[in-house]
Design an enzyme around this catalytic site. Structure first.
Site, short mmCIF file in Angstrom:
data_model
loop_
_atom_site.label_atom_id
_atom_site.label_comp_id
_atom_site.label_asym_id
_atom_site.label_seq_id
_atom_site.Cartn_x
_atom_site.Cartn_y
_atom_site.Cartn_z
N ARG A 126 4.16 3.33 14.05
CA ARG A 126 2.99 2.45 14.06
C ARG A 126 3.31 1.08 14.63
NH1 ARG A 126 -1.06 3.58 9.88
NH2 ARG A 126 -0.58 5.59 8.93
N ASP A 174 15.42 12.38 -7.01
CA ASP A 174 14.77 11.08 -6.79
C ASP A 174 15.67 9.94 -7.25
OD1 ASP A 174 12.44 12.19 -5.81
OD2 ASP A 174 11.45 12.24 -7.75
N1 COA Z 1 -0.91 0.11 4.06
C1 COA Z 1 -1.24 0.92 5.09
N2 COA Z 1 -0.86 2.20 5.18
C2 COA Z 1 -0.11 2.68 4.17
C3 COA Z 1 0.27 1.90 3.06
C4 COA Z 1 -0.17 0.57 3.02
N3 COA Z 1 0.11 -0.26 2.00
N4 COA Z 1 1.01 2.67 2.23
C5 COA Z 1 1.08 3.87 2.81
N5 COA Z 1 0.40 3.89 3.95
C6 COA Z 1 0.20 4.99 4.88
C7 COA Z 1 1.49 5.69 5.22
O1 COA Z 1 2.15 5.07 6.29
C8 COA Z 1 0.99 7.06 5.55
O2 COA Z 1 0.55 7.12 6.88
P1 COA Z 1 0.87 8.45 7.77
O3 COA Z 1 0.37 9.63 6.95
O4 COA Z 1 0.12 8.22 9.02
O5 COA Z 1 2.37 8.47 7.95
C9 COA Z 1 -0.24 7.25 4.66
O6 COA Z 1 -0.60 5.95 4.23
C10 COA Z 1 0.07 8.07 3.43
O7 COA Z 1 1.18 7.50 2.73
P2 COA Z 1 2.43 8.35 2.33
O8 COA Z 1 3.28 7.52 1.47
O9 COA Z 1 3.10 8.94 3.53
O10 COA Z 1 1.71 9.47 1.44
P3 COA Z 1 1.85 11.04 1.54
O11 COA Z 1 1.17 11.55 0.33
O12 COA Z 1 1.41 11.58 2.84
O13 COA Z 1 3.41 11.30 1.41
C11 COA Z 1 5.56 11.18 0.36
C12 COA Z 1 4.07 10.85 0.25
C13 COA Z 1 6.23 10.56 -0.84
C14 COA Z 1 5.75 12.69 0.36
C15 COA Z 1 6.12 10.57 1.69
O14 COA Z 1 5.85 9.20 1.72
C16 COA Z 1 7.60 10.80 1.84
O15 COA Z 1 8.06 11.87 2.21
N6 COA Z 1 8.40 9.75 1.52
C17 COA Z 1 9.84 9.78 1.66
C18 COA Z 1 10.52 10.50 0.53
C19 COA Z 1 10.06 10.01 -0.82
O16 COA Z 1 10.15 8.85 -1.16
N7 COA Z 1 9.55 10.97 -1.61
C20 COA Z 1 9.07 10.69 -2.95
C21 COA Z 1 10.18 10.76 -3.89
S1 COA Z 1 9.66 10.34 -5.53
#
Ligand code: COA
Length: 405
Positions: free
Chosen positions: A105, A170
């Site tokens: 992004r 985690d």
């Molecule tokens: N402002 C704007 N956008 C935001 C944001 C904010 N404050 N916070 C999150 N977003 C966006 C993300 O960039 C993401 O965009 P994308 O789908 O285009 O990449 C979207 O919102 C969804 O957020 P995300 O955290 O990716 O949610 P998800 O439900 O799709 O995935 C996880 C969640 C945890 C599976 C993923 O973030 C991930 O694999 N993280 C790394 C490993 C991890 O930490 N796992 C959790 C262990 S407890």
């Protein structure tokens, strides 16, 4: 409208500002640990989608205590400006995403360093910031990382692999974020140069998976999965059933091996090529492995837990009963070290759970606040960054930030 952000002065991390944008456990946990050790920690939540931890009524009160809440859309035009301003005042920024989402992004490390050249950035993801395209953009949680790292396949019972609950993957990843962030901060303070750390959850687990599996990489040896709670490599290490419940012990150390062999009437094996005098542990795959395991099972099976522990303690063999959760709270050791404490929640209730660990003797940690509601500190954080009340409202109106829920 907006008060200043205020964090009490305490702990070894007093004066350090940490910001995180992450869900659930692996990314938030290290930031929140730093908050318990005195850092000023800002938790970024999306304006539309709250952190999934909010559904865990009690756990969230522990997992997000001591934090400031900023609800902001960091990729919107106005939100991005405010976020970059925030980075100017930040020492450590932790983000967890599906791979290199920030870079995708346009929120590159270089851009963040233009705003703060000594910023420590920790990117947490399932599979890393680079690698095979097929993997790096995938979501990941605890069990996924355990399975991909060789950690999960080693745990369970007999034929059944079982993840190491509760969410070891985690927390291990979180500790990797915590330690690498602090190492990078140390270096940034020394050199004035920031750092970008790429923590892939599966790699954090791979790093701690090796105790048994290194024998495969070096000699092709694969150990059986743990069965009935026993260590697959060492005799006398794991769970044993007494006639009134379970204990666990670690039969290691030269003197300890001899002492228990004496009690088992089995010292004749000592002094041989396979078991030289002073041997510090007996391998499960040795000629005596199964014989000794069977003897131990039979020996402890006839005793009570108290009798067993008294005997093992007299031989300085590390052992304990397997405590149940109700036993923890009233346990004298827990009481002596004030392990379970109660604090006020911001909604007017109480939460009981773990006290601060570890115990810093000179600069102890503190619980100074329970979990903030979403956006509760948005206005004060923006005000600190120089935004007027009018500008803050304008940001809220276009959806770039969210004020208190
Ligand atoms: N402002 C704007 N956008 C935001 C944001 C904010 N404050 N916070 C999150 N977003 C966006 C993300 O960039 C993401 O965009 P994308 O789908 O285009 O990449 C979207 O919102 C969804 O957020 P995300 O955290 O990716 O949610 P998800 O439900 O799709 O995935 C996880 C969640 C945890 C599976 C993923 O973030 C991930 O694999 N993280 C790394 C490993 C991890 O930490 N796992 C959790 C262990 S407890």
């Amino acid at each position: 409208m907006s008060n200043k952000v205020s964090t009490p002065e305490f702990g070894p991390l007093h004066g350090v500002r940490v910001v995180f944008s992450a869900l659930e456990i692996a990314g938030p946990f290290p930031a929140q640990m730093m908050a318990e050790w005195g850092a000023e920690v800002i938790w970024i939540e999306h304006t539309k989608y709250p952190d999934t931890i909010r559904v865990m009524k009690n756990y969230r009160e522990l997992a997000r205590r001591n934090l400031h809440s900023l609800s902001i859309d960091i990729f919107s035009e106005e939100g991005k400006k405010a976020f970059l301003k925030l980075m100017e005042t930040t020492d450590i920024f932790i983000e967890s995403s599906k791979g290199p989402a920030f870079k995708r992004r346009g929120m590159t490390d270089e851009l963040l360093w233009e705003h703060n050249k000594s910023l420590v950035i920790v990117h947490l993801s399932g599979y890393g910031q680079y690698g095979e395209d097929q993997y790096i953009n995938l979501p990941s949680y605890d069990h996924i990382a355990q399975a991909f790292s060789g950690y999960l396949v080693q745990n369970g019972d007999g034929d059944q692999p079982v993840p190491a609950f509760p969410y070891s993957g985690d927390y291990i990843s979180g500790f990797m974020v915590l330690s690498s962030a602090l190492a990078a901060l140390h270096n940034a303070k020394r050199t004035g140069e920031g750092e970008s750390v790429d923590v892939a959850m599966y790699e954090a687990l791979l790093r701690v998976s090796h105790y048994y599996m290194i024998d495969y990489f070096n000699n092709g040896t694969l150990y059986p999965r743990t069965t009935k709670g026993k260590d697959p490599t060492q005799v006398g290490c794991g769970v044993y059933r007494c006639n009134d419940g379970c204990i666990t012990m670690s039969w290691v150390g030269g003197p300890q091996i001899r002492r228990l062999l004496e009690v088992l009437d089995h010292t004749h094996i000592l002094g041989t090529d396979e078991f030289p005098e002073g041997i510090p542990g007996i391998r499960a795959d040795s000629s005596q492995g199964q014989i000794l395991e069977d003897k131990l099972d039979a020996f402890f099976g006839e005793k009570t837990i108290d009798e067993t522990l008294e005997l093992l303690e007299s031989m300085t063999i590390a052992a304990t009963r397997v405590l149940t959760i109700p036993e923890l709270e009233s346990h004298p050791q827990y009481i002596a070290r004030e392990n379970i404490v109660e604090w006020d929640t911001l909604s007017g209730g109480k939460c009981k759970g773990s006290n601060i660990v570890p115990k810093f003797t000179k600069n102890p940690g503190q619980i100074w606040r329970s979990t903030p509601s979403r956006g509760m500190d948005t206005a004060s954080i923006l005000s600190d960054l120089g935004y007027s009340d009018q500008e803050i409202h304008a940001l809220a109106e276009v959806g770039a930030v969210k004020l208190a829920d």
